[in-house]
Design an enzyme around this catalytic site. Structure first.
Site, PDB file in Angstrom:
ATOM      1  N   ARG A 120      52.137   9.099  51.951  1.00  8.44           N
ATOM      2  CA  ARG A 120      52.276  10.566  51.989  1.00  8.44           C
ATOM      3  C   ARG A 120      53.475  10.976  51.139  1.00  8.44           C
ATOM      4  O   ARG A 120      53.469  11.990  50.460  1.00  8.44           O
ATOM      5  CB  ARG A 120      52.417  11.083  53.428  1.00  8.44           C
ATOM      6  CG  ARG A 120      52.788  12.564  53.493  1.00  8.44           C
ATOM      7  CD  ARG A 120      52.463  13.262  54.821  1.00  8.44           C
ATOM      8  NE  ARG A 120      52.559  12.432  55.987  1.00  8.44           N
ATOM      9  CZ  ARG A 120      53.708  12.053  56.581  1.00  8.44           C
ATOM     10  NH1 ARG A 120      54.868  12.458  56.113  1.00  8.44           N
ATOM     11  NH2 ARG A 120      53.687  11.274  57.642  1.00  8.44           N
TER      12      ARG A 120
ATOM     13  N   TYR B 239      42.053  34.599  41.262  1.00  9.68           N
ATOM     14  CA  TYR B 239      41.035  33.805  41.950  1.00  9.68           C
ATOM     15  C   TYR B 239      40.986  34.275  43.413  1.00  9.68           C
ATOM     16  O   TYR B 239      42.040  34.406  44.058  1.00  9.68           O
ATOM     17  CB  TYR B 239      41.428  32.324  41.859  1.00  9.68           C
ATOM     18  CG  TYR B 239      40.563  31.429  42.699  1.00  9.68           C
ATOM     19  CD1 TYR B 239      39.267  31.115  42.293  1.00  9.68           C
ATOM     20  CD2 TYR B 239      41.023  30.901  43.894  1.00  9.68           C
ATOM     21  CE1 TYR B 239      38.466  30.300  43.073  1.00  9.68           C
ATOM     22  CE2 TYR B 239      40.227  30.085  44.681  1.00  9.68           C
ATOM     23  CZ  TYR B 239      38.947  29.792  44.261  1.00  9.68           C
ATOM     24  OH  TYR B 239      38.163  28.984  45.033  1.00  9.68           O
TER      25      TYR B 239
ATOM     26  N   ASP C  17      49.089  30.578  36.995  1.00 10.24           N
ATOM     27  CA  ASP C  17      47.905  29.765  37.274  1.00 10.24           C
ATOM     28  C   ASP C  17      47.171  29.627  35.938  1.00 10.24           C
ATOM     29  O   ASP C  17      46.549  30.566  35.455  1.00 10.24           O
ATOM     30  CB  ASP C  17      47.044  30.465  38.338  1.00 10.24           C
ATOM     31  CG  ASP C  17      45.791  29.668  38.699  1.00 10.24           C
ATOM     32  OD1 ASP C  17      45.379  28.805  37.902  1.00 10.24           O
ATOM     33  OD2 ASP C  17      45.218  29.928  39.771  1.00 10.24           O
TER      34      ASP C  17
ATOM     35  N   LYS D 135      39.009  21.897  38.008  1.00 11.55           N
ATOM     36  CA  LYS D 135      38.286  22.557  36.917  1.00 11.55           C
ATOM     37  C   LYS D 135      38.430  21.773  35.606  1.00 11.55           C
ATOM     38  O   LYS D 135      38.019  20.635  35.545  1.00 11.55           O
ATOM     39  CB  LYS D 135      38.756  24.008  36.803  1.00 11.55           C
ATOM     40  CG  LYS D 135      38.929  24.737  38.150  1.00 11.55           C
ATOM     41  CD  LYS D 135      37.630  24.926  38.924  1.00 11.55           C
ATOM     42  CE  LYS D 135      37.822  25.357  40.372  1.00 11.55           C
ATOM     43  NZ  LYS D 135      38.666  26.519  40.618  1.00 11.55           N
TER      44      LYS D 135
HETATM   45  C1  LIG Z   1      39.338  27.141  41.679  1.00 16.11           C
HETATM   46  C2  LIG Z   1      40.579  27.890  41.423  1.00 16.11           C
HETATM   47  C3  LIG Z   1      41.650  27.849  42.314  1.00 16.11           C
HETATM   48  C4  LIG Z   1      41.575  27.088  43.628  1.00 16.11           C
HETATM   49  O1  LIG Z   1      41.499  25.711  43.420  1.00 16.11           O
HETATM   50  P1  LIG Z   1      40.765  24.683  44.431  1.00 16.11           P
HETATM   51  O2  LIG Z   1      40.909  23.376  43.737  1.00 16.11           O
HETATM   52  O3  LIG Z   1      39.351  25.152  44.580  1.00 16.11           O
HETATM   53  O4  LIG Z   1      41.497  24.762  45.721  1.00 16.11           O
HETATM   54  C5  LIG Z   1      42.796  28.533  41.985  1.00 16.11           C
HETATM   55  N1  LIG Z   1      42.884  29.253  40.849  1.00 16.11           N
HETATM   56  C6  LIG Z   1      41.870  29.323  39.971  1.00 16.11           C
HETATM   57  C7  LIG Z   1      42.025  30.129  38.723  1.00 16.11           C
HETATM   58  C8  LIG Z   1      40.685  28.649  40.225  1.00 16.11           C
HETATM   59  O5  LIG Z   1      39.676  28.742  39.360  1.00 16.11           O
END
Ligand SMILES: *Cc1c(COP(=O)(O)O)cnc(C)c1O
Length: 399
Positions: free
Chosen positions: A66, A118, A190, A215
């Site tokens: 962890r 998001y 982000d 992604k």
């Molecule tokens: C998918 C996504 C998230 C969240 O990520 P997870 O891996 O699904 O928890 C946050 N920001 C953006 C822009 C995303 O496309």
């Protein structure tokens, strides 16, 4: 126009030897040196919860997974090198990464956030974190005056996406960082939509970058994860402490998946961008498509900013079909494209923001920022682009 290879003189992160290596080289080699004990060219999956100690307090740097794990360390080194940060910390999902960043703050702190994020991000802020004394103000981060007006004495963070999801609005990262720093707030970007291949916010002034590695970074729709890339060692220390305390770490297997996926990030992004432009051009000319949201189109209101702060336009496109019924008519017909949440995979994913990614925003919230029931979002994959275009053509004919 072909997407530029993003490495140029303006990059400022630390040099390796006399000449800084290019992006694709770093993607394959940073943190991914051959295994010193066996010579394996791939970082092994260290599936071990604990590590043997020679005597009390004497160990090789690992005690319990962890806290730290060798596979995770390699991935964190790699992702820090790609974004140009000093360190990175990886989490079990993008949302866990965002949660970690915000829980670096304390009760009474204020966060300014983009009004079009998001969908899961405002859900975390408004339905969980508000219960712990944090306050949030949402603004259109493409409007720099609106950002400045929203800053308060206790504003610690400005959290934004550029381009936004799914409206593809941009924020001028250099300008917004300058404003926020003047007011003592940090900027967290982000960067999931662009990946570090096309946009590196830290080089433009951002203090931290987060990704859903689920992604583009992983790229194969087979693992969940998130990362926070830091510009200061203190941020990384605080995040490492949160990993140890709260435990939302990325598993060694998921780390390995991303280490493998990221090796092809450069070639994948070039193809995503090339096909993305073709699909956007096609949609822009289609009679049944009323509007296309893509920063690579010359009529995008921030096309010039897009050319300045990104080295490509990527493959995220939103378009307006006119109604929920029209959207459903076409989404029922797609065959090459898959109707699914998520994005950034090798396969083309098509989705309906109002009922999928942005359902939690609520109808009034969606109307306020311009997400309509007829809006469709596409993450153009790297299949043969002619097959993607033919699929969209037959699906749009159903409208
Ligand atoms: C998918 C996504 C998230 C969240 O990520 P997870 O891996 O699904 O928890 C946050 N920001 C953006 C822009 C995303 O496309």
């Amino acid at each position: 126009m072909i997407a530029k290879q993003p490495d140029s003189k303006k990059q400022s992160s630390k040099k390796q030897g006399s000449k800084k290596q290019g992006f694709a080289t770093r993607a394959i080699h940073a943190g991914q040196e051959p295994d010193p004990t066996t010579g394996a060219v791939n970082v092994p999956i260290y599936a071990s919860s604990t590590y043997v100690q020679e005597e009390i307090g004497k160990h090789k740097g690992y005690e319990y997974s962890r806290v730290s794990n060798p596979t995770r360390d390699h991935l964190e080194t790699n992702l820090a090198a790609l974004e140009g940060g000093v360190a990175a910390k990886v989490f079990a999902s993008g949302m866990a990464a965002i949660n970690a960043v915000v829980t670096m703050l304390k009760s009474g702190d204020h966060i300014v956030a983009g009004h079009n994020l998001y969908g899961g991000t405002p859900r975390l802020f408004n339905q969980v974190l508000v219960n712990f004394g944090l306050t949030f103000t949402y603004v259109d981060t493409s409007d720099l005056n609106a950002v400045e007006r929203a800053l308060q004495k206790n504003t610690r963070l400005v959290f934004l996406e550029t381009p936004t999801n799914p409206l593809m609005e941009l924020c001028d990262l250099r300008a917004v960082s300058e404003i926020c720093h003047r007011h003592g707030a940090e900027v967290v970007v982000d960067n999931t939509f662009m990946s570090p291949f096309f946009q590196r916010p830290i080089e433009l002034g951002a203090d931290m970058v987060i990704h859903s590695t689920t992604k583009f970074l992983n790229g194969h729709s087979d693992g969940l994860g998130g990362v926070v890339v830091c510009t200061k060692p203190e941020q990384a220390e605080k995040l490492a402490f949160l990993q140890k305390c709260a435990g939302a770490i990325m598993s060694p297997f998921e780390c390995w998946l991303i280490l493998r996926g990221v090796k092809t990030l450069a070639v994948r992004m070039l193809q995503h961008d090339c096909s993305g432009r073709k699909v956007a051009d096609y949609l822009a000319k289609h009679k049944k498509v009323q509007k296309v949201f893509y920063p690579g189109l010359p009529d995008h209101p921030q096309h010039e900013l897009a050319k300045r702060q990104m080295t490509g336009f990527g493959s995220m496109i939103a378009f307006e079909t006119g109604s929920l019924a029209n959207a459903n008519k076409m989404l029922r017909e797609v065959r090459v494209c898959s109707l699914a949440e998520s994005l950034g995979g090798v396969e083309t994913l098509i989705s309906h923001p109002a009922t999928m990614t942005h359902a939690a925003v609520g109808e009034a919230g969606r109307r306020k920022i311009g997400i309509t029931d007829g809006m469709v979002r596409i993450s153009v994959g790297i299949e043969d682009v002619d097959d993607i275009l033919a699929d969209l053509d037959q699906a749009l004919a159903a409208i």
